[in-house]
Design a protein around this motif. Structure first.
Motif, PDB file in Angstrom:
ATOM      1  N   ASP A 156      28.594   1.357 -28.947  1.00  0.00           N
ATOM      2  CA  ASP A 156      28.536   0.120 -28.172  1.00  0.00           C
ATOM      3  C   ASP A 156      27.157  -0.062 -27.532  1.00  0.00           C
ATOM      4  N   VAL A 157      27.033  -1.026 -26.627  1.00  0.00           N
ATOM      5  CA  VAL A 157      25.761  -1.333 -25.980  1.00  0.00           C
ATOM      6  C   VAL A 157      25.711  -0.741 -24.574  1.00  0.00           C
ATOM      7  N   GLY A 158      26.612  -1.186 -23.709  1.00  0.00           N
ATOM      8  CA  GLY A 158      26.553  -0.787 -22.307  1.00  0.00           C
ATOM      9  C   GLY A 158      26.847   0.682 -22.080  1.00  0.00           C
ATOM     10  N   GLY A 159      27.918   1.190 -22.677  1.00  0.00           N
ATOM     11  CA  GLY A 159      28.260   2.599 -22.510  1.00  0.00           C
ATOM     12  C   GLY A 159      27.174   3.508 -23.027  1.00  0.00           C
ATOM     13  N   HIS A 160      26.575   3.121 -24.140  1.00  0.00           N
ATOM     14  CA  HIS A 160      25.497   3.898 -24.741  1.00  0.00           C
ATOM     15  C   HIS A 160      24.298   3.968 -23.803  1.00  0.00           C
ATOM     16  N   ALA A 161      23.911   2.822 -23.250  1.00  0.00           N
ATOM     17  CA  ALA A 161      22.757   2.784 -22.355  1.00  0.00           C
ATOM     18  C   ALA A 161      23.011   3.606 -21.097  1.00  0.00           C
ATOM     19  N   VAL A 162      24.202   3.499 -20.527  1.00  0.00           N
ATOM     20  CA  VAL A 162      24.525   4.235 -19.302  1.00  0.00           C
ATOM     21  C   VAL A 162      24.543   5.740 -19.571  1.00  0.00           C
ATOM     22  N   ALA A 163      25.170   6.144 -20.662  1.00  0.00           N
ATOM     23  CA  ALA A 163      25.259   7.577 -20.982  1.00  0.00           C
ATOM     24  C   ALA A 163      23.880   8.184 -21.185  1.00  0.00           C
TER      25      ALA A 163
END
Length: 638
Positions: free
Chosen positions: A260-267
């Protein structure tokens, strides 16, 4: 709990990340920019599928590039070092931004838009990074295919992804040898049933290439047309797809790991803070390739999200000499380095004086991952460079480390032979493969995770939710658990030790290969009746593939010369279909394979014989003579 005023321990942080999952990850989400805030942290209404930061709108390219322009526009962002073509180039964040926008404009001119797929089949050159970030900018989904893959492997990925565009180059270079990409790509597009309308070629001048009229476009020409064009950020809902990356499995069909986009960036932002301890303005050096998940997470997105400069290295650890990696550390004042055990084992065979020749004072730690790190290699490199060596264990599917130590949380010591402790967010268990029950400390079990998987992990298999569930969540009896397909044990202090695979995927110098893929390729040769491929322990590469082949006509391998010639043919078949990384180290000819009475090939027994171990319980074997043939074949090859 931690004493009042004291920083929490890693154990306490981990426990909180499981017990108070939503509040924990809501805090980590503040590490990135959101164009619109999320309304819900986690939706786990359809196990095992997890959706993170629902309603939030963000963009990976913005977080990696645009948001740094105000504070560090003129600081280094992308450092390209090629010992293959003797080029060194530093792009500031401002320059990286301009090149990404130009690539995005070129892609839009070729009809690529939000949700479209783009295959990136590229060597380690800046344009490959521009292409990845440009896709993220406009909301297209990139799928990077390792440049060493042969046409059949590339074609299978093209068919599954159905790209609107393929971005490639005339050629790459490895160890001074030019590798022509364009002919491999042309062959793949002929094999593919769903070829794209457009191909964008970066012409490096390394090899002549033939243009297909109406399909092939020259990047330099189109770039000139779009030099000053602006391409705004496409704000994406957190759960839209950022990329797919194909990984081998126990079947011959590669799986498209979907992120995904958001989860990937946060992780990634959290991992840069807590695990890698990288600070804005510093330099990060990963020796991986963008064709692998490490290249996605820790060459491109992770360091840039953290505001660090990242080194893109086209070359080997030995060219022009065994000091090249350390020379780059000195030259660019690298603070965090990430490599693979195989690279260190290669250096271990060289003159040790190369390790003392360069100033490594900027380097805080060397991280290693990709395949199991043996204690002698870890101890050797730690003593040689005088820096902490930190192992870490994870998968393409998870996108960031499952096991390691997190010095951004607590200064726990690495333990040689162990990749470390469970990281925050992962509800990690060791489970009995027969009952699904948890095993105790110092007992062998399957390394598994209880869902929901944390942010940054795969959402599903591209266009195949059923395969996602069946592959990862259906092998542990009696409970819903994600299997890593690795055996492990945990000591009394919480350190894990990985013991090997539970399935038929092997790890060759950090490259995951399905033995089924190699078997199917060997079986396509007209002389082969059946075959078995196993992964065998190797002191340099971690594992190598070894093949045992039954011929339709045994007389074709009647003497040494015939066997050698046929072995060469079979290896060439694998090279053509899978690329050199799939080539077995040896092909042995036998007249039968060891099987159970029900016809199952005893692969673990074959592997044990190859590694000079006890083949185990053979009460179900159909014909003991098959094992004796294997012993003779291995003895003759010794």
């Amino acid at each position: 709990m931690a004493a009042q005023g004291a920083a929490p321990s890693l154990k306490e942080v981990h426990e909180r990340s499981i017990r108070e999952r939503e509040s924990f990850w809501a805090e980590q989400a503040q590490l990135i920019d959101w164009n619109e805030p999320f309304g819900q942290v986690l939706d786990y209404s359809r196990p095992p599928f997890a959706r993170w930061f629902l309603g939030g709108r963000t963009n990976l390219c913005h977080n990696a590039v645009d948001r740094h322009l105000a504070a560090r526009a003129h600081q280094p962002a992308l450092i390209y070092e090629s010992t293959e073509v003797d080029v060194s180039r530093v792009y500031t964040f401002a320059e990286l931004h301009r090149e990404v926008v130009r690539m995005a404009a070129v892609m839009r001119s070729l009809g690529v838009g939000r949700g479209d797929r783009v295959i990136v089949y590229m060597p380690m050159i800046p344009e490959a990074v521009f292409a990845m970030l440009a896709c993220a900018r406009i909301g297209a989904i990139h799928s990077v295919v390792f440049g060493g893959f042969a046409s059949h492997s590339l074609a299978s990925r093209i068919d599954d992804a159905e790209p609107a565009l393929v971005v490639s180059a005339d050629a790459g270079s490895r160890a001074g040898k030019v590798i022509e990409y364009k002919p491999l790509l042309d062959a793949a597009l002929q094999l593919a049933s769903r070829a794209p309308d457009k191909v964008l070629i970066v012409d490096r001048g390394l090899a002549p290439w033939e243009r297909v009229a109406g399909r092939d476009e020259d990047y330099a020409t189109l770039r000139e047309r779009h030099l000053d064009e602006d391409v705004p950020i496409e704000w994406l809902e957190s759960n839209e797809v950022s990329y797919t990356l194909y990984t081998s499995g126990t079947t011959g069909t590669p799986k498209g790991v979907q992120r995904d986009v958001g989860g990937h960036a946060v992780a990634l932002a959290a991992s840069m803070k807590y695990i890698f301890c990288g600070n804005a303005g510093e330099t990060y050096f990963s020796t991986s390739d963008i064709g692998w998940v490490v290249g996605h997470s820790y060459i491109v997105y992770g360091p840039l999200i953290a505001g660090m400069a990242t080194i893109l290295y086209e070359g080997t650890p030995l060219r022009p000499d065994p000091g090249i990696l350390w020379r780059l550390v000195e030259k660019h004042r690298v603070s965090v380095m990430f490599s693979a055990p195989t690279a260190i084992r290669v250096l271990k065979k060289q003159d040790p004086s190369w390790l003392a020749k360069y100033d490594l004072s900027s380097l805080r730690a060397l991280f290693l991952a990709g395949e199991p790190l043996d204690e002698p290699t870890a101890r050797w490199i730690a003593e040689a460079i005088g820096k902490p060596v930190i192992d870490n264990y994870w998968q393409t599917e998870t996108g960031w480390p499952i096991l390691t130590v997190a010095h951004g949380i607590e200064k726990t010591e690495p333990r040689f032979g162990s990749p470390g402790m469970a990281m925050y967010g992962y509800d990690l268990r060791l489970l009995d493969e027969r009952t699904g029950e948890e095993v105790g400390n110092n007992e062998k079990g399957v390394v598994a995770m209880i869902p929901p998987l944390p942010p940054g992990c795969m959402q599903t298999v591209w266009r195949n939710d059923d395969r996602f569930v069946q592959t990862y969540f259906s092998t542990v009896p009696g409970r819903l658990a994600y299997s890593t397909f690795d055996w492990g044990i945990r000591d009394d202090d919480g350190y894990y030790f990985i013991l090997g695979r539970t399935d038929d995927v092997i790890n060759v110098a950090g490259h995951r290969l399905g033995t089924r893929e190699i078997e199917e390729t060997l079986s396509s040769h007209p002389a082969v009746a059946e075959c078995a491929v196993v992964g065998v322990a190797d002191s340099l590469k971690g594992q190598v593939a070894t093949a045992f082949v039954v011929l339709k006509d045994p007389s074709k391998a009647a003497d040494a010369n015939a066997r050698l010639a046929l072995e060469g043919e079979l290896m060439a078949t694998v090279d053509k279909r899978l690329g050199a990384i799939g080539r077995p180290n040896r092909v042995h000819f036998v007249t039968m394979l060891p099987k159970t009475r029900s016809g199952k090939v005893l692969r673990r027994s074959i592997q044990a014989l190859c590694e000079r171990r006890d083949p185990g319980d053979l009460t179900t074997i159909e014909d003991p003579g098959a094992l004796e043939q294997l012993r003779q074949a291995l003895g003759a090859a010794a």
